[in-house]
Design a protein around this motif. Structure first.
Motif, PDB file in Angstrom:
ATOM      1  N   VAL A 128      39.822  43.680  37.278  1.00  0.00           N
ATOM      2  CA  VAL A 128      39.304  42.871  38.379  1.00  0.00           C
ATOM      3  C   VAL A 128      40.343  41.844  38.821  1.00  0.00           C
ATOM      4  O   VAL A 128      40.607  41.662  40.016  1.00  0.00           O
ATOM      5  CB  VAL A 128      37.994  42.163  37.968  1.00  0.00           C
ATOM      6  CG1 VAL A 128      37.540  41.222  39.070  1.00  0.00           C
ATOM      7  CG2 VAL A 128      36.908  43.177  37.679  1.00  0.00           C
ATOM      8  N   GLU A 129      40.975  41.188  37.844  1.00  0.00           N
ATOM      9  CA  GLU A 129      41.949  40.149  38.186  1.00  0.00           C
ATOM     10  C   GLU A 129      43.167  40.744  38.887  1.00  0.00           C
ATOM     11  O   GLU A 129      43.756  40.112  39.757  1.00  0.00           O
ATOM     12  CB  GLU A 129      42.374  39.372  36.944  1.00  0.00           C
ATOM     13  CG  GLU A 129      41.323  38.377  36.465  1.00  0.00           C
ATOM     14  CD  GLU A 129      41.053  37.278  37.485  1.00  0.00           C
ATOM     15  OE1 GLU A 129      41.973  36.889  38.208  1.00  0.00           O
ATOM     16  OE2 GLU A 129      39.890  36.822  37.559  1.00  0.00           O
ATOM     17  N   ASN A 146      43.161  43.407  40.885  1.00  0.00           N
ATOM     18  CA  ASN A 146      42.770  43.664  42.267  1.00  0.00           C
ATOM     19  C   ASN A 146      42.697  42.368  43.066  1.00  0.00           C
ATOM     20  O   ASN A 146      43.066  42.316  44.235  1.00  0.00           O
ATOM     21  CB  ASN A 146      41.418  44.379  42.302  1.00  0.00           C
ATOM     22  CG  ASN A 146      41.579  45.850  42.040  1.00  0.00           C
ATOM     23  OD1 ASN A 146      42.367  46.510  42.685  1.00  0.00           O
ATOM     24  ND2 ASN A 146      40.870  46.355  41.053  1.00  0.00           N
ATOM     25  N   HIS A 147      42.235  41.326  42.407  1.00  0.00           N
ATOM     26  CA  HIS A 147      42.151  40.021  43.041  1.00  0.00           C
ATOM     27  C   HIS A 147      43.552  39.527  43.418  1.00  0.00           C
ATOM     28  O   HIS A 147      43.791  39.027  44.507  1.00  0.00           O
ATOM     29  CB  HIS A 147      41.477  39.057  42.067  1.00  0.00           C
ATOM     30  CG  HIS A 147      41.155  37.738  42.658  1.00  0.00           C
ATOM     31  ND1 HIS A 147      40.170  37.582  43.604  1.00  0.00           N
ATOM     32  CD2 HIS A 147      41.688  36.514  42.460  1.00  0.00           C
ATOM     33  CE1 HIS A 147      40.117  36.318  43.960  1.00  0.00           C
ATOM     34  NE2 HIS A 147      41.029  35.648  43.286  1.00  0.00           N
ATOM     35  N   GLY A 150      35.561  34.907  29.797  1.00  0.00           N
ATOM     36  CA  GLY A 150      36.357  35.431  30.900  1.00  0.00           C
ATOM     37  C   GLY A 150      35.520  36.311  31.806  1.00  0.00           C
ATOM     38  O   GLY A 150      35.629  36.244  33.033  1.00  0.00           O
ATOM     39  N   VAL A 180      34.845  35.856  35.787  1.00  0.00           N
ATOM     40  CA  VAL A 180      35.115  36.922  36.757  1.00  0.00           C
ATOM     41  C   VAL A 180      33.886  37.203  37.602  1.00  0.00           C
ATOM     42  O   VAL A 180      33.940  37.265  38.830  1.00  0.00           O
ATOM     43  CB  VAL A 180      35.547  38.215  36.020  1.00  0.00           C
ATOM     44  CG1 VAL A 180      35.332  39.431  36.898  1.00  0.00           C
ATOM     45  CG2 VAL A 180      37.003  38.130  35.641  1.00  0.00           C
ATOM     46  N   LEU A 222      33.416  46.237  43.860  1.00  0.00           N
ATOM     47  CA  LEU A 222      34.218  46.634  42.703  1.00  0.00           C
ATOM     48  C   LEU A 222      34.202  45.521  41.661  1.00  0.00           C
ATOM     49  O   LEU A 222      33.901  45.753  40.478  1.00  0.00           O
ATOM     50  CB  LEU A 222      35.658  46.922  43.149  1.00  0.00           C
ATOM     51  CG  LEU A 222      36.570  47.350  42.006  1.00  0.00           C
ATOM     52  CD1 LEU A 222      36.291  48.792  41.624  1.00  0.00           C
ATOM     53  CD2 LEU A 222      38.035  47.183  42.375  1.00  0.00           C
ATOM     54  N   ALA A 223      34.481  44.287  42.111  1.00  0.00           N
ATOM     55  CA  ALA A 223      34.512  43.158  41.178  1.00  0.00           C
ATOM     56  C   ALA A 223      33.129  42.923  40.581  1.00  0.00           C
ATOM     57  O   ALA A 223      33.000  42.639  39.386  1.00  0.00           O
ATOM     58  CB  ALA A 223      35.003  41.898  41.894  1.00  0.00           C
ATOM     59  N   LEU A 249      32.347  45.878  38.009  1.00  0.00           N
ATOM     60  CA  LEU A 249      33.190  45.787  36.815  1.00  0.00           C
ATOM     61  C   LEU A 249      32.865  44.514  36.029  1.00  0.00           C
ATOM     62  O   LEU A 249      32.791  44.519  34.799  1.00  0.00           O
ATOM     63  CB  LEU A 249      34.669  45.813  37.197  1.00  0.00           C
ATOM     64  CG  LEU A 249      35.195  47.148  37.728  1.00  0.00           C
ATOM     65  CD1 LEU A 249      36.689  47.061  37.978  1.00  0.00           C
ATOM     66  CD2 LEU A 249      34.899  48.277  36.765  1.00  0.00           C
ATOM     67  N   LEU A 275      38.345  45.349  31.508  1.00  0.00           N
ATOM     68  CA  LEU A 275      37.691  45.213  32.815  1.00  0.00           C
ATOM     69  C   LEU A 275      38.102  43.917  33.497  1.00  0.00           C
ATOM     70  O   LEU A 275      38.356  43.881  34.711  1.00  0.00           O
ATOM     71  CB  LEU A 275      36.172  45.261  32.646  1.00  0.00           C
ATOM     72  CG  LEU A 275      35.611  46.618  32.205  1.00  0.00           C
ATOM     73  CD1 LEU A 275      34.130  46.520  31.909  1.00  0.00           C
ATOM     74  CD2 LEU A 275      35.853  47.644  33.290  1.00  0.00           C
ATOM     75  N   ILE A 276      38.198  42.832  32.708  1.00  0.00           N
ATOM     76  CA  ILE A 276      38.628  41.552  33.288  1.00  0.00           C
ATOM     77  C   ILE A 276      40.000  41.715  33.925  1.00  0.00           C
ATOM     78  O   ILE A 276      40.244  41.278  35.048  1.00  0.00           O
ATOM     79  CB  ILE A 276      38.666  40.454  32.200  1.00  0.00           C
ATOM     80  CG1 ILE A 276      37.253  40.114  31.739  1.00  0.00           C
ATOM     81  CG2 ILE A 276      39.362  39.202  32.712  1.00  0.00           C
ATOM     82  CD1 ILE A 276      37.221  39.184  30.556  1.00  0.00           C
ATOM     83  N   LYS A 294      51.440  35.410  35.908  1.00  0.00           N
ATOM     84  CA  LYS A 294      50.021  35.772  35.837  1.00  0.00           C
ATOM     85  C   LYS A 294      49.867  37.278  35.641  1.00  0.00           C
ATOM     86  O   LYS A 294      49.058  37.736  34.840  1.00  0.00           O
ATOM     87  CB  LYS A 294      49.339  35.328  37.143  1.00  0.00           C
ATOM     88  CG  LYS A 294      47.891  35.005  36.981  1.00  0.00           C
ATOM     89  CD  LYS A 294      47.335  34.419  38.262  1.00  0.00           C
ATOM     90  CE  LYS A 294      45.823  34.371  38.173  1.00  0.00           C
ATOM     91  NZ  LYS A 294      45.209  33.917  39.400  1.00  0.00           N
ATOM     92  N   PHE A 297      56.776  30.350  33.736  1.00  0.00           N
ATOM     93  CA  PHE A 297      55.375  30.442  33.322  1.00  0.00           C
ATOM     94  C   PHE A 297      55.179  29.757  31.975  1.00  0.00           C
ATOM     95  O   PHE A 297      54.233  29.001  31.764  1.00  0.00           O
ATOM     96  CB  PHE A 297      54.966  31.914  33.237  1.00  0.00           C
ATOM     97  CG  PHE A 297      53.502  32.114  33.054  1.00  0.00           C
ATOM     98  CD1 PHE A 297      52.639  32.012  34.133  1.00  0.00           C
ATOM     99  CD2 PHE A 297      52.975  32.410  31.806  1.00  0.00           C
ATOM    100  CE1 PHE A 297      51.279  32.197  33.978  1.00  0.00           C
ATOM    101  CE2 PHE A 297      51.616  32.596  31.642  1.00  0.00           C
ATOM    102  CZ  PHE A 297      50.768  32.491  32.735  1.00  0.00           C
ATOM    103  N   ALA A 341      31.488  44.130  32.306  1.00  0.00           N
ATOM    104  CA  ALA A 341      32.227  43.316  31.340  1.00  0.00           C
ATOM    105  C   ALA A 341      31.296  42.323  30.661  1.00  0.00           C
ATOM    106  O   ALA A 341      31.388  42.101  29.443  1.00  0.00           O
ATOM    107  CB  ALA A 341      33.373  42.584  32.031  1.00  0.00           C
ATOM    108  N   ILE A 390      50.475  38.335  32.107  1.00  0.00           N
ATOM    109  CA  ILE A 390      49.331  38.096  31.240  1.00  0.00           C
ATOM    110  C   ILE A 390      48.235  39.140  31.480  1.00  0.00           C
ATOM    111  O   ILE A 390      47.628  39.670  30.544  1.00  0.00           O
ATOM    112  CB  ILE A 390      48.771  36.674  31.493  1.00  0.00           C
ATOM    113  CG1 ILE A 390      49.782  35.622  31.059  1.00  0.00           C
ATOM    114  CG2 ILE A 390      47.474  36.468  30.759  1.00  0.00           C
ATOM    115  CD1 ILE A 390      50.082  35.627  29.602  1.00  0.00           C
TER     116      ILE A 390
END
Lengths: 330, 104
Positions: free
Chosen positions: A109-110, A112-113, B54, B58, B68-69, B72, A105-106, A151, B7, B76, A154
């Motif tokens: 969300v990330e 989409n961000h 994490g 978030v 959505l965020a 979710l 889930l993290i 990013k 990176f 989480a 990851i």
């Protein structure tokens, strides 16, 4: 001040994880070790909630965070207290799956961000006065582009590993429960390997596309970047295909393995989730997630191998040996 | 390719932490008696629940109109808490049983 307090909380957390694992591996100190690790975890979580800030901005949505924590704690304690001693391994598997789902889930969300971040504006103006400015913007965006590519890598790693672990753990839970039967078909390992290859190819494609979309110079000499990466629909599609394939892979990976071998598989999935958590550590530059995750990842892998040895089998035997069907799984 | 290398360069300290942690994990576990395999697995399971941090980040960074965020992230946080709390409680119960057996 607050940031340094948080760093110290994370440092203590990391150290307690190491000490906790060490104590857990000796019979006399095992129970205390568990408590030590739990205390460190509590400190790290409390520190994150109250002290974490990014760009001088503290976290918000405290109502959501605390209700989430409360619901999770109540369900977790009740489930862990009520479960029968014989059903312990399946409970561990379920909790492991929850951790994997959390990492998944993290990542969603990330992602989409990342794709909707407003940093990239279209630079179509070619007048001389604006050109210098445009190039300057481009250079900064190119460097963010580099950052974005790494990013995304990851995020994708966390997504794939977390999802496989989640799907696999749920199947393992069902198997120990007796709800899911062994299931294997001919050539299953070929299907599995193909799926894995497709996942890797799609992930590589995504990272490459994201990098390219940041700096583009067309034939008219106009400098421009895509308005937002999210504009490209194929990127979103590819991302969710990766998600779906990872679920399918996790299911098919655990399906054919015999019930008696389940603890070994759970231990392996456990170390997967550790690695997924470590990806989160990279993403947020968070040392306690990184050390905790990697520690579990490596210790879990060694533990898996030790468990195989205790059963007089090799890991390869457990994972691949049963692909032939039920007769080889015994 | 360059992106990945850059990176790594940017996060070289973290890469060092990763490599040292891998060896540390192997060293810490390598001499564990077979009876402790399952509790240790369970304990490690609770520790990787650190992914909850994490989830909290978030959740805490989500804009209040980004449903959505929010949804979710909320899920989480619940799942991560389940992992942490459930993991530690189950491990404690296993070890409790273990120590009782030993004292009898």
């Amino acid at each position: 001040m607050q940031a340094s307090l948080l760093s110290i909380a994370y440092l203590i957390g990391s150290v307690t994880f190491i000490i906790g694992l060490k104590m857990l591996s000796h019979p006399a100190s095992a129970r205390k070790g568990n408590l030590v690790a739990a205390a460190g975890m509590f400190l790290a979580i409390a520190g994150t909630i109250f002290l974490y800030e990014e760009g001088g901005e503290k976290l918000h949505n405290y109502g959501w965070i605390f209700s989430g924590l409360l619901i999770g704690t109540v369900i977790g304690v009740i489930a862990a207290r009520k479960v029968k001693m014989t059903a312990m391994p399946e409970m561990v598997s379920m909790f492991n799956g929850m951790g994997g789902a959390c990492a998944m889930l993290i990542s969603i969300v990330e992602f989409n961000h990342l794709t909707h971040s407003p940093v990239n504006a279209v630079l179509n103006d070619t007048s001389v006065s604006n050109l210098v400015e445009s190039i300057a913007t481009l250079i900064t965006q190119a460097s963010t582009g580099v950052h974005v590519g790494g990013k995304l890598l990851i995020i994708l790693l966390g997504l794939i590993i977390g999802t496989v672990s989640f799907a696999g753990s749920v199947i393992a839970w069902g198997k120990l429960n007796g709800k899911v039967k062994d299931f294997a078909f001919k050539g299953q390992h070929i299907v599995n390997l193909t799926m894995l290859a497709v996942i890797v190819i799609l992930a590589t494609y995504l990272v490459a596309v994201i990098n390219d979309s940041y700096v583009m110079v067309n034939e008219n000499g106009r400098y421009f970047t895509h308005g937002s990466i999210g504009v490209l629909p194929e990127i979103n599609i590819a991302f969710y295909i990766i998600l779906a394939l990872s679920i399918a892979y996790g299911v098919l990976f655990v399906m054919p393995i015999g019930g008696a071998d389940m603890p070994v598989v759970i231990s392996l999935l456990n170390s997967f989730t550790g690695v997924a958590a470590a990806c989160g550590g990279f993403l947020y530059n968070n040392p306690v997630m990184l050390t905790g995750g990697i520690l579990v990842g490596s210790a879990g892998t060694i533990l898996t191998i030790l468990m195989c040895k205790a059963m007089n089998r090799s890991l390869k035997n457990v994972l691949i040996g049963s692909f032939g069907g039920p007769k080889a799984g015994g | 390719m360059n992106a990945v290398l850059d990176f790594l360069q940017l996060h070289i300290e973290m890469v060092y932490i990763v490599i040292l942690s891998i060896f540390l994990g192997i060293e810490v576990i390598s001499r564990v008696p077979a009876v402790l395999h399952t509790p240790l697995m369970s304990g490690a399971n609770a520790i990787h629940g650190v992914v909850i941090i994490g989830a909290i980040i978030v959740m805490g960074k989500a804009e209040s109109d980004n449903y959505l965020a929010l949804v979710l992230g909320f899920l989480a946080v619940i799942l991560g808490t389940l992992n942490v709390v459930g993991g530690f409680v189950v491990t404690d119960r296993m070890l409790e049983m273990f120590s009782k057996k030993k004292s009898k």
